[in-house]
Design a protein around this motif. Sequence first.
Motif, PDB file in Angstrom:
ATOM      1  N   LEU A  91      40.743  52.171  31.792  1.00 19.02           N
ATOM      2  CA  LEU A  91      40.210  50.898  32.278  1.00 19.02           C
ATOM      3  C   LEU A  91      39.068  50.440  31.378  1.00 19.02           C
ATOM      4  N   PRO A  92      39.094  49.181  30.910  1.00 20.11           N
ATOM      5  CA  PRO A  92      37.950  48.655  30.166  1.00 20.11           C
ATOM      6  C   PRO A  92      36.706  48.595  31.060  1.00 20.11           C
ATOM      7  N   HIS A  93      35.539  48.517  30.454  1.00 15.78           N
ATOM      8  CA  HIS A  93      34.244  48.397  31.140  1.00 15.78           C
ATOM      9  C   HIS A  93      33.828  49.678  31.855  1.00 15.78           C
ATOM     10  N   PHE A  94      34.511  50.779  31.581  1.00 13.71           N
ATOM     11  CA  PHE A  94      34.109  52.077  32.140  1.00 13.71           C
ATOM     12  C   PHE A  94      33.895  53.038  30.965  1.00 13.71           C
ATOM     13  N   ARG A  95      32.951  53.967  31.113  1.00 14.90           N
ATOM     14  CA  ARG A  95      32.745  54.989  30.080  1.00 14.90           C
ATOM     15  C   ARG A  95      33.920  55.976  30.128  1.00 14.90           C
ATOM     16  N   ILE A  96      34.429  56.324  28.957  1.00 19.77           N
ATOM     17  CA  ILE A  96      35.590  57.227  28.929  1.00 19.77           C
ATOM     18  C   ILE A  96      35.114  58.677  29.003  1.00 19.77           C
ATOM     19  N   LEU A  97      35.667  59.414  29.952  1.00 20.98           N
ATOM     20  CA  LEU A  97      35.363  60.843  30.037  1.00 20.98           C
ATOM     21  C   LEU A  97      36.319  61.623  29.149  1.00 20.98           C
ATOM     22  N   GLY A 149      39.100  50.160  40.792  1.00 17.74           N
ATOM     23  CA  GLY A 149      38.404  49.699  39.585  1.00 17.74           C
ATOM     24  C   GLY A 149      39.206  48.736  38.728  1.00 17.74           C
ATOM     25  N   SER A 150      40.434  48.413  39.121  1.00 18.31           N
ATOM     26  CA  SER A 150      41.265  47.527  38.282  1.00 18.31           C
ATOM     27  C   SER A 150      40.612  46.155  38.103  1.00 18.31           C
ATOM     28  N   CYS A 151      39.997  45.654  39.173  1.00 25.04           N
ATOM     29  CA  CYS A 151      39.373  44.315  39.086  1.00 25.04           C
ATOM     30  C   CYS A 151      38.242  44.311  38.073  1.00 25.04           C
ATOM     31  N   ASN A 152      37.376  45.329  38.118  1.00 27.09           N
ATOM     32  CA  ASN A 152      36.283  45.388  37.139  1.00 27.09           C
ATOM     33  C   ASN A 152      36.832  45.553  35.725  1.00 27.09           C
ATOM     34  N   GLY A 153      37.878  46.360  35.589  1.00 29.82           N
ATOM     35  CA  GLY A 153      38.470  46.554  34.263  1.00 29.82           C
ATOM     36  C   GLY A 153      38.999  45.270  33.677  1.00 29.82           C
ATOM     37  N   ALA A 154      39.544  44.402  34.535  1.00 36.39           N
ATOM     38  CA  ALA A 154      40.208  43.180  34.043  1.00 36.39           C
ATOM     39  C   ALA A 154      39.250  42.002  33.883  1.00 36.39           C
ATOM     40  N   CYS A 155      38.037  42.114  34.396  1.00 35.49           N
ATOM     41  CA  CYS A 155      37.158  40.928  34.521  1.00 35.49           C
ATOM     42  C   CYS A 155      36.480  40.533  33.202  1.00 35.49           C
ATOM     43  N   PRO A 156      36.796  39.342  32.640  1.00 34.35           N
ATOM     44  CA  PRO A 156      36.142  38.915  31.395  1.00 34.35           C
ATOM     45  C   PRO A 156      34.650  38.653  31.582  1.00 34.35           C
ATOM     46  N   ALA A 157      34.220  38.319  32.802  1.00 35.96           N
ATOM     47  CA  ALA A 157      32.786  38.047  33.024  1.00 35.96           C
ATOM     48  C   ALA A 157      31.955  39.312  32.813  1.00 35.96           C
ATOM     49  N   MET A 158      32.585  40.492  32.908  1.00 41.54           N
ATOM     50  CA  MET A 158      31.842  41.726  32.668  1.00 41.54           C
ATOM     51  C   MET A 158      31.553  41.924  31.190  1.00 41.54           C
ATOM     52  N   ASP A 159      32.337  41.284  30.318  1.00 40.29           N
ATOM     53  CA  ASP A 159      32.017  41.300  28.882  1.00 40.29           C
ATOM     54  C   ASP A 159      30.845  40.362  28.607  1.00 40.29           C
TER      55      ASP A 159
END
Length: 235
Positions: A91-97, A149-159
């Motif tokens: 998912l984008p916008h999350f730190r990768i473990l 978390g799919s919504c946060n991953g997809a949200c362009p406003a988080m960029d």
Amino acid sequence: MDMHFKIFRFDPDTDREPYYREYLVATEPQERILDCLNRIKWEQDGSLAYRMSCAHGVCGSDGMRINGVCGLACQKLVKDYHGSEIVLEPLPHFRILKDLMVDMDEFLDRIKAMRPYLLASLPAPDKERLQDPVDRKKVEEVIRCILCGSCNGACPAMDENPEYVGPAALVWAYRYLFDSRDERHDERLQAVAHPNAAPSCKNYFECTRVCPKGIPVTKSINLMKREIAKVLDEN
Ligand code: SF4
Ligand code: FES
């Protein structure tokens, strides 16, 4: 039908850069992407990391990006993808473990900051705090959230604003803001009126498109914006 899987790989302990590894899987059209991932892990590459639990769209643990669209691997079928390649990414916008597994701590902290529980001063009755069915209807869609978390991953406003709390935190804010039994409506409204909360949503609707539980996320955020305008902006 043979399907190529191209999977994002990255182990921060050993890899300098992320890379993609390819796997060939003999699949059936009605198989879920999660079934294929499990076969890759169990039969080809035990080092692959991802989360899963219920395999039935209930626990929310296998959110990932599948051919560029965020969603649950257990809800997507091979036949949903018409090409011969399926690309899986975290998912984008999350730190990768590791690989497809992301750190959910910040995501959950932002939800916790919205105080996702009832704030009521009257002592709890013996059984439960009953709610009128008409009032219950106001929150019946948002209570379906499974924290995937799919919504946060997809949200362009988080960029655009990395401090934006994100659509999931706002879904949980909505759930208690409009709960007829909660007594902190104004405090909750102040919290969602913060510039990094509801005002940061720019109506891209990507959250609504990807939500596996069909929650009208953007509409809920807009209803909160309307409530902010009605209650706070008028005072
Ligand atoms: Fe997942 Fe939908 Fe909840 Fe977002 S609102 S975390 S997409 S279930
Ligand atoms: Fe539980 Fe997909 S594994 S929602």
